[in-house]
Design an enzyme around this catalytic site. Sequence first.
Site, PDB file in Angstrom:
ATOM      1  N   GLU A   8       0.852  -1.181   0.000  1.00 45.58           N
ATOM      2  CA  GLU A   8       0.000   0.000   0.000  1.00 45.58           C
ATOM      3  C   GLU A   8       0.895   1.241   0.000  1.00 45.58           C
ATOM      4  OE1 GLU A   8      -2.713   0.220   3.300  1.00 45.58           O
ATOM      5  OE2 GLU A   8      -2.726   2.405   3.228  1.00 45.58           O
ATOM      6  N   ARG A  17       0.841  10.394   1.127  1.00 53.49           N
ATOM      7  CA  ARG A  17       1.411  11.384   2.037  1.00 53.49           C
ATOM      8  C   ARG A  17       2.558  12.137   1.388  1.00 53.49           C
ATOM      9  NH1 ARG A  17       1.380   8.181   7.889  1.00 53.49           N
ATOM     10  NH2 ARG A  17      -0.864   7.692   7.868  1.00 53.49           N
ATOM     11  N   LYS A  40     -12.226  -0.396   7.488  1.00 54.03           N
ATOM     12  CA  LYS A  40     -11.139  -0.072   8.412  1.00 54.03           C
ATOM     13  C   LYS A  40     -11.752   0.595   9.646  1.00 54.03           C
ATOM     14  CE  LYS A  40      -6.973   2.875   8.503  1.00 54.03           C
ATOM     15  NZ  LYS A  40      -6.066   3.681   7.650  1.00 54.03           N
TER      16      LYS A  40
END
Length: 202
Positions: free
Chosen positions: A61, A65, A149
């Site tokens: 993943e 950012r 999640k």
Amino acid sequence: MFFQLAALAILVAFYGCYFGKMLRQKKQGIQTDQMGKGKHGKEKIIEVFLKIVTILVPVAEVTFRTEAAAGGIAAIRREFPQMLVGAGTVLTTEQASSAIEGGAQFGVSPGSNGKIIDRVLESGVAMIPGVATPTEIEAAMEKGLRVVKFFPAEALGGIAMLKALAGPYPQMKFVPTGGISAGNMRDYLQQKNVLAVGGSWM
């Protein structure tokens, strides 16, 4: 789709343990908040993923950012076609589009932005949105999702909250992140509605 997402979540958690450890090894000089920045952002990402491949981690993943995220996903798909590569920390529809255009095969977000979820799903890509309330869980269910999640897990009540959610939502599986550590990881994984956990303790 459920079993595909279940396998995906497990692999993401598996990847996270190894990748987190690698990124924190000082001798490699790589920090998670710096990877992808600067002139050689994509090259650094490829260098890290080459290490991942060598330890046989099949899924990764790339979090949004850094500005190199979309380009990094495309480069990984090109250099390591055997890997399952997705986008994490997807916060806008623009990031979702960039990730998909780069070849992302799944998306993960800390929250449940309906527009982001729709953008990812309409492209045929798997999506694991973040939830914190029953309302968000039901919104995910309405879109046909069965894996979400749970973030930030510890701050939201942790295992006690997950046990409370198991009653009304027996069909849902959760991937808790946020406050998960080596000390409480096993307790989380013992919960029937927990598919996998994520953390940065290694």
